[in-house]
Design a protein around this motif. Structure first.
Motif, PDB file in Angstrom:
ATOM      1  N   ILE A  22       0.846  -1.184   0.000  1.00  0.00           N
ATOM      2  CA  ILE A  22       0.000   0.000   0.000  1.00  0.00           C
ATOM      3  C   ILE A  22       0.883   1.236   0.000  1.00  0.00           C
ATOM      4  O   ILE A  22       1.773   1.372   0.832  1.00  0.00           O
ATOM      5  CB  ILE A  22      -0.945   0.019   1.216  1.00  0.00           C
ATOM      6  CG1 ILE A  22      -1.866  -1.196   1.171  1.00  0.00           C
ATOM      7  CG2 ILE A  22      -1.740   1.316   1.262  1.00  0.00           C
ATOM      8  CD1 ILE A  22      -2.725  -1.363   2.389  1.00  0.00           C
ATOM      9  N   GLU A  23       0.634   2.109  -0.954  1.00  0.00           N
ATOM     10  CA  GLU A  23       1.333   3.392  -1.035  1.00  0.00           C
ATOM     11  C   GLU A  23       0.275   4.489  -0.964  1.00  0.00           C
ATOM     12  O   GLU A  23      -0.682   4.477  -1.736  1.00  0.00           O
ATOM     13  CB  GLU A  23       2.111   3.520  -2.338  1.00  0.00           C
ATOM     14  CG  GLU A  23       3.301   2.617  -2.438  1.00  0.00           C
ATOM     15  CD  GLU A  23       4.062   2.796  -3.742  1.00  0.00           C
ATOM     16  OE1 GLU A  23       3.578   3.517  -4.642  1.00  0.00           O
ATOM     17  OE2 GLU A  23       5.139   2.201  -3.865  1.00  0.00           O
ATOM     18  N   ILE A  24       0.466   5.435  -0.056  1.00  0.00           N
ATOM     19  CA  ILE A  24      -0.454   6.555   0.062  1.00  0.00           C
ATOM     20  C   ILE A  24       0.024   7.654  -0.882  1.00  0.00           C
ATOM     21  O   ILE A  24       1.133   8.162  -0.725  1.00  0.00           O
ATOM     22  CB  ILE A  24      -0.530   7.080   1.510  1.00  0.00           C
ATOM     23  CG1 ILE A  24      -0.873   5.950   2.485  1.00  0.00           C
ATOM     24  CG2 ILE A  24      -1.511   8.237   1.611  1.00  0.00           C
ATOM     25  CD1 ILE A  24      -2.197   5.269   2.238  1.00  0.00           C
ATOM     26  N   GLN A  28      -3.043  12.848  -0.891  1.00  0.00           N
ATOM     27  CA  GLN A  28      -3.937  12.587   0.239  1.00  0.00           C
ATOM     28  C   GLN A  28      -3.750  13.631   1.332  1.00  0.00           C
ATOM     29  O   GLN A  28      -2.637  14.077   1.601  1.00  0.00           O
ATOM     30  CB  GLN A  28      -3.684  11.193   0.824  1.00  0.00           C
ATOM     31  CG  GLN A  28      -4.170  10.074  -0.048  1.00  0.00           C
ATOM     32  CD  GLN A  28      -5.685   9.985  -0.087  1.00  0.00           C
ATOM     33  OE1 GLN A  28      -6.390  10.509   0.770  1.00  0.00           O
ATOM     34  NE2 GLN A  28      -6.193   9.345  -1.113  1.00  0.00           N
ATOM     35  N   TYR A  31      -3.737  12.852   8.109  1.00  0.00           N
ATOM     36  CA  TYR A  31      -4.585  12.005   8.943  1.00  0.00           C
ATOM     37  C   TYR A  31      -5.369  12.885   9.903  1.00  0.00           C
ATOM     38  O   TYR A  31      -4.803  13.666  10.662  1.00  0.00           O
ATOM     39  CB  TYR A  31      -3.697  11.014   9.700  1.00  0.00           C
ATOM     40  CG  TYR A  31      -4.448   9.992  10.503  1.00  0.00           C
ATOM     41  CD1 TYR A  31      -5.244   9.050   9.873  1.00  0.00           C
ATOM     42  CD2 TYR A  31      -4.353   9.969  11.880  1.00  0.00           C
ATOM     43  CE1 TYR A  31      -5.918   8.097  10.604  1.00  0.00           C
ATOM     44  CE2 TYR A  31      -5.025   9.015  12.619  1.00  0.00           C
ATOM     45  CZ  TYR A  31      -5.810   8.080  11.971  1.00  0.00           C
ATOM     46  OH  TYR A  31      -6.485   7.145  12.699  1.00  0.00           O
ATOM     47  N   ILE A  64     -12.576   1.132   0.148  1.00  0.00           N
ATOM     48  CA  ILE A  64     -11.324   1.798  -0.192  1.00  0.00           C
ATOM     49  C   ILE A  64     -11.282   1.810  -1.710  1.00  0.00           C
ATOM     50  O   ILE A  64     -11.404   0.782  -2.357  1.00  0.00           O
ATOM     51  CB  ILE A  64     -10.115   1.044   0.393  1.00  0.00           C
ATOM     52  CG1 ILE A  64     -10.217   1.040   1.901  1.00  0.00           C
ATOM     53  CG2 ILE A  64      -8.813   1.676  -0.077  1.00  0.00           C
ATOM     54  CD1 ILE A  64      -9.315   0.052   2.571  1.00  0.00           C
ATOM     55  N   GLN A  74      -2.847   2.022  -4.463  1.00  0.00           N
ATOM     56  CA  GLN A  74      -2.790   3.446  -4.154  1.00  0.00           C
ATOM     57  C   GLN A  74      -4.222   3.925  -3.923  1.00  0.00           C
ATOM     58  O   GLN A  74      -4.964   4.151  -4.880  1.00  0.00           O
ATOM     59  CB  GLN A  74      -2.130   4.239  -5.265  1.00  0.00           C
ATOM     60  CG  GLN A  74      -0.655   3.964  -5.393  1.00  0.00           C
ATOM     61  CD  GLN A  74       0.020   4.933  -6.340  1.00  0.00           C
ATOM     62  OE1 GLN A  74      -0.572   5.396  -7.299  1.00  0.00           O
ATOM     63  NE2 GLN A  74       1.271   5.243  -6.056  1.00  0.00           N
ATOM     64  N   PRO A  75      -4.617   4.064  -2.649  1.00  0.00           N
ATOM     65  CA  PRO A  75      -5.987   4.484  -2.366  1.00  0.00           C
ATOM     66  C   PRO A  75      -6.207   5.967  -2.646  1.00  0.00           C
ATOM     67  O   PRO A  75      -5.391   6.804  -2.276  1.00  0.00           O
ATOM     68  CB  PRO A  75      -6.138   4.181  -0.878  1.00  0.00           C
ATOM     69  CG  PRO A  75      -4.764   4.228  -0.335  1.00  0.00           C
ATOM     70  CD  PRO A  75      -3.856   3.778  -1.437  1.00  0.00           C
ATOM     71  N   ASP A  77      -9.483   7.031  -1.956  1.00  0.00           N
ATOM     72  CA  ASP A  77     -10.401   7.221  -0.843  1.00  0.00           C
ATOM     73  C   ASP A  77     -10.243   6.025   0.075  1.00  0.00           C
ATOM     74  O   ASP A  77     -10.228   4.890  -0.378  1.00  0.00           O
ATOM     75  CB  ASP A  77     -11.844   7.320  -1.329  1.00  0.00           C
ATOM     76  CG  ASP A  77     -12.809   7.621  -0.200  1.00  0.00           C
ATOM     77  OD1 ASP A  77     -12.417   8.345   0.726  1.00  0.00           O
ATOM     78  OD2 ASP A  77     -13.949   7.120  -0.234  1.00  0.00           O
ATOM     79  N   GLN A  79      -7.839   6.263   2.832  1.00  0.00           N
ATOM     80  CA  GLN A  79      -6.552   6.377   3.512  1.00  0.00           C
ATOM     81  C   GLN A  79      -6.730   6.475   5.021  1.00  0.00           C
ATOM     82  O   GLN A  79      -5.978   5.882   5.781  1.00  0.00           O
ATOM     83  CB  GLN A  79      -5.776   7.580   2.972  1.00  0.00           C
ATOM     84  CG  GLN A  79      -4.445   7.804   3.643  1.00  0.00           C
ATOM     85  CD  GLN A  79      -4.481   8.896   4.702  1.00  0.00           C
ATOM     86  OE1 GLN A  79      -5.372   9.729   4.723  1.00  0.00           O
ATOM     87  NE2 GLN A  79      -3.523   8.884   5.597  1.00  0.00           N
ATOM     88  N   GLN A  80      -7.759   7.206   5.476  1.00  0.00           N
ATOM     89  CA  GLN A  80      -7.994   7.351   6.914  1.00  0.00           C
ATOM     90  C   GLN A  80      -8.319   5.990   7.535  1.00  0.00           C
ATOM     91  O   GLN A  80      -7.817   5.651   8.605  1.00  0.00           O
ATOM     92  CB  GLN A  80      -9.156   8.322   7.168  1.00  0.00           C
ATOM     93  CG  GLN A  80      -8.954   9.699   6.599  1.00  0.00           C
ATOM     94  CD  GLN A  80      -8.093  10.582   7.480  1.00  0.00           C
ATOM     95  OE1 GLN A  80      -8.131  10.469   8.691  1.00  0.00           O
ATOM     96  NE2 GLN A  80      -7.327  11.444   6.873  1.00  0.00           N
ATOM     97  N   THR A  83      -5.120   3.821   7.626  1.00  0.00           N
ATOM     98  CA  THR A  83      -4.200   4.291   8.665  1.00  0.00           C
ATOM     99  C   THR A  83      -4.698   3.893  10.045  1.00  0.00           C
ATOM    100  O   THR A  83      -3.928   3.429  10.885  1.00  0.00           O
ATOM    101  CB  THR A  83      -4.010   5.812   8.575  1.00  0.00           C
ATOM    102  OG1 THR A  83      -3.515   6.138   7.269  1.00  0.00           O
ATOM    103  CG2 THR A  83      -3.033   6.309   9.622  1.00  0.00           C
TER     104      THR A  83
END
Length: 96
Positions: A22-24, A28, A31, A64, A74-75, A77, A79-80, A83
């Motif tokens: 997973i790469e943000i 984005q 947080y 997601i 790569q999300p 929507d 990410q929150q 995390t």
């Protein structure tokens, strides 16, 4: 344009991590779950998680959305949620 097929599936956080890196993306936002003005949202979320643990009933955390290329997710929507799940797993691991 070609026909693009989108598909989704229900999965657990651990299954997601086993299948994809997973790469943000840099686009984005930061947080926000820890912000003081998000207390009600945070409390509702934590209460839902606690209820799920107490009753052993899985909880669905919405979706997601993003892209997957070469097993890298790569999300755009979610990410929150990702995390928060990572932090909860990390906390539980340090307590066990």
């Amino acid at each position: 344009m070609g026909d693009i097929q989108y598909q989704g599936k229900n999965t657990t956080f651990l299954e997601l991590l086993k299948e994809h890196k997973i790469e943000i993306p840099i686009i984005q936002r930061d947080y926000a779950q820890g912000r003081e003005d998000k207390e009600e949202i945070r409390d509702n979320f934590l209460n839902a998680l606690l209820h799920s643990l107490d009753t052993n009933v899985p909880i669905k955390l919405d979706f997601i959305y993003g892209s997957i290329k070469n097993k890298i997710s790569q999300p755009l929507d979610g990410q929150q949620r990702l995390t928060t799940l990572f932090l909860l797993h990390w906390y539980a691991a340090t307590k066990s």
